[in-house]
Design a protein around this motif. Structure first.
Motif, PDB file in Angstrom:
ATOM      1  N   GLY A 383       3.507   7.053   0.117  1.00  0.00           N
ATOM      2  CA  GLY A 383       4.426   6.185   0.860  1.00  0.00           C
ATOM      3  C   GLY A 383       4.825   6.744   2.216  1.00  0.00           C
ATOM      4  O   GLY A 383       4.350   7.807   2.635  1.00  0.00           O
ATOM      5  N   PRO A 384       5.721   6.027   2.912  1.00  0.00           N
ATOM      6  CA  PRO A 384       6.131   6.421   4.260  1.00  0.00           C
ATOM      7  C   PRO A 384       6.679   7.845   4.297  1.00  0.00           C
ATOM      8  O   PRO A 384       7.403   8.262   3.402  1.00  0.00           O
ATOM      9  N   GLY A 385       6.272   8.586   5.310  1.00  0.00           N
ATOM     10  CA  GLY A 385       6.774   9.947   5.492  1.00  0.00           C
ATOM     11  C   GLY A 385       5.882  11.010   4.873  1.00  0.00           C
ATOM     12  O   GLY A 385       6.008  12.189   5.179  1.00  0.00           O
ATOM     13  N   ASN A 386       4.976  10.608   3.973  1.00  0.00           N
ATOM     14  CA  ASN A 386       4.136  11.605   3.295  1.00  0.00           C
ATOM     15  C   ASN A 386       2.731  11.700   3.864  1.00  0.00           C
ATOM     16  O   ASN A 386       1.934  12.516   3.397  1.00  0.00           O
ATOM     17  N   THR A 387       2.413  10.846   4.810  1.00  0.00           N
ATOM     18  CA  THR A 387       1.058  10.846   5.370  1.00  0.00           C
ATOM     19  C   THR A 387       1.144  10.887   6.894  1.00  0.00           C
ATOM     20  O   THR A 387       2.216  10.695   7.464  1.00  0.00           O
ATOM     21  N   PHE A 388      -0.013  11.109   7.513  1.00  0.00           N
ATOM     22  CA  PHE A 388      -0.038  11.310   8.960  1.00  0.00           C
ATOM     23  C   PHE A 388       0.088  10.005   9.737  1.00  0.00           C
ATOM     24  O   PHE A 388       0.575   9.988  10.860  1.00  0.00           O
ATOM     25  N   CYS A 389      -0.395   8.903   9.145  1.00  0.00           N
ATOM     26  CA  CYS A 389      -0.292   7.616   9.847  1.00  0.00           C
ATOM     27  C   CYS A 389       0.062   6.534   8.840  1.00  0.00           C
ATOM     28  O   CYS A 389       0.342   6.809   7.671  1.00  0.00           O
ATOM     29  N   PRO A 393       0.534   4.393   3.528  1.00  0.00           N
ATOM     30  CA  PRO A 393       1.744   3.628   3.197  1.00  0.00           C
ATOM     31  C   PRO A 393       1.486   2.115   3.222  1.00  0.00           C
ATOM     32  O   PRO A 393       1.985   1.379   2.372  1.00  0.00           O
ATOM     33  N   GLY A 394       0.687   1.664   4.187  1.00  0.00           N
ATOM     34  CA  GLY A 394       0.330   0.240   4.250  1.00  0.00           C
ATOM     35  C   GLY A 394      -0.455  -0.177   3.018  1.00  0.00           C
ATOM     36  O   GLY A 394      -0.233  -1.249   2.452  1.00  0.00           O
ATOM     37  N   ALA A 395      -1.355   0.692   2.589  1.00  0.00           N
ATOM     38  CA  ALA A 395      -2.183   0.391   1.414  1.00  0.00           C
ATOM     39  C   ALA A 395      -1.341   0.296   0.152  1.00  0.00           C
ATOM     40  O   ALA A 395      -1.707  -0.402  -0.799  1.00  0.00           O
TER      41      ALA A 395
END
Ligand code: NAD
Length: 424
Positions: A383-389, A393-395
């Protein structure tokens, strides 16, 4: 209601040529801007219009332009993001193929506002026809003096190039796009610094979506208040909405911002095909949360759709009907996202294929309740905040909302040990 974009697009679907565009007022906004407005005044006008970015995120366009430092030496860049690859999204293609000069005029005005001397149209690899149309439009604009040195006799110069991408979803993310354009691997960059300050080759750069830039000539001609008055809500202007799925008339339409989902589905898309019932919709391409029939009266603007628990995204809706398996539907999306992960950060590279694998097992009746728990955990981990882009999170958005709204379908697959929709 006036229709600033569609009124100029011939019904034949053929691209509007330069002479035809000029005959309906094309490039008059550029003329007016270069004669009457300072770069700062152009940006102020766009701010007044409350134009929000149509790539999906809805960031204020005027605000974005105002972040460009104007007192630096060296080049600045303007890029039209035409790397449209969000599943279900085909609105920019419609503009690129129908009215290329409208985009070019918007780009030249945007470049003037930030005093860029080089612009690029970064186009999705698969948009072959649009690339041909744009190549000709750029050549015609040079020949007519709208590009190059001393544009319309003024002390302003701009060069323009079409750059076709490599067919990867990742390239549409603005910083991955910059890396791609620089000839590097298309992985995202850390933000901040935002491209407005340090973008292409480390220089100030604006990346705007095709639809966003296509509104600019009309805002310059008729003003911010006029643009705002076209909308039903506080988000300015019109929007190109689209509907795909098993509806009677899938398509794209330019409508006032804030039109309800019900009007879009029932009036413009002609309702569900005979014998099928509406079950849910991804309001803005694949990377948004499902909404259901409880949300039909949601106003389709950035604020309204967010309040309903999803995002407007690209405004191109994908409809789920009652004879399509929601588990299979989401599996298909996660297959796409897993394939399109750039592999740069671990949660996305490892998490998406795992998510896909679990969904496939569930779809085939080989899943367990523990798998459902794993999916829930993944919606958090990716989710948001855990990945670079925003890719992972969109997926997770369609997945987390499918688990919420269509949970009985997931459980049915586990109980029956087969897909209840398999006969369809
Ligand atoms: P984002 O919110 O990070 O950024 C959007 C824009 O605003 C960028 O240009 C960014 O530079 C600017 N911005 C945001 N915050 C800023 C700040 N604090 N200061 C200065 N500038 C700032 O979103 P994103 O990751 O660029 O895009 C995600 C969106 O893309 C999603 O909403 C999704 O719907 C959409 N999307 C669209 C497509 C498509 O084909 N059109 C494909 C995939 C995703």
């Amino acid at each position: 209601m006036e229709r600033p974009l569609t009124q100029h697009i011939p019904l034949s679907g053929a691209a509007l040529q330069l002479k035809e565009y000029e005959a309906v007022g094309g490039y008059s906004a550029l003329r007016k801007v270069l004669q009457e407005l300072t770069p700062k005044e152009v940006t102020e006008k766009v701010k007044d219009a409350n134009l929000k970015g149509r790539g999906g995120a809805g960031f204020s366009t005027g605000m974005k332009w105002s972040f460009v430092p104007m007192n630096v030496t060296g080049p600045k860049y303007l890029i039209a993001n035409a790397d449209e690859m969000e599943p279900g999204t085909f609105k920019d293609r419609w503009l690129l193929e129908g009215n290329p000069h409208q985009l070019l005029e918007g780009m030249i005005i945007a470049a003037y506002a930030i005093q860029a001397t080089q612009a690029f149209v970064f186009m999705r690899w698969a948009y072959k026809e649009a690339a041909q149309i744009m190549t000709r439009a750029i050549a015609d604009a040079y020949a007519a003096g709208y590009l190059g040195k001393n544009i319309l006799g003024k002390d302003f110069q701009l060069d323009m190039q079409l750059h076709t991408g490599v067919g990867r979803y990742m390239c549409g993310e603005e910083t991955a796009l910059l890396n791609s354009l620089e000839g590097k691997r298309a992985t995202p960059r850390a933000k901040p610094p935002f491209p407005q300050v340090s973008g292409l080759f480390g220089k100030p750069t604006i990346v705007n979506n095709v639809e966003t830039l296509s509104y600019i000539p009309h805002i310059m001609n008729k003003g911010g208040d006029w643009f705002k008055s076209l909308s039903y809500t506080a988000d300015g202007g019109t929007k190109i909405y689209g509907v795909s799925g098993k509806v009677n008339k899938p398509g794209a339409w330019e409508l006032p911002m804030g039109v309800t989902m019900r009007e879009l589905l029932e009036e413009h898309a002609g309702g569900m095909k005979a014998g099928l019932r509406f079950r849910g919709v991804l309001p803005g391409g694949a990377s948004t949360d499902f909404l259901t029939d409880a949300h039909l009266d949601v106003k389709m603007d950035f604020v309204g759709v967010a309040a309903a628990g999803s995002r407007l995204g690209t405004g191109t809706m994908v409809v789920l009907d009652d004879q399509t398996c929601p588990v299979g539907f989401v599996h298909n999306l996660e297959h796409f996202f897993a394939q399109e992960s750039c592999g740069f950060c671990t949660p996305c590279r490892e998490g998406l294929p795992w998510t896909e694998k679990i969904l496939l097992a569930l779809e085939q009746g080989k899943g367990t309740y523990a798998d459902l728990e794993q999916l829930e955990i993944h919606t958090q981990l990716l989710g948001p905040g855990n990945t670079f882009c925003a890719l992972a999170p969109g997926a997770m958005e369609p997945l987390q909302s499918a688990l919420k709204y269509f949970r009985e379908d997931f459980e049915q697959h586990i109980k029956d040990k087969k897909c209840p929709y398999a006969h369809h």
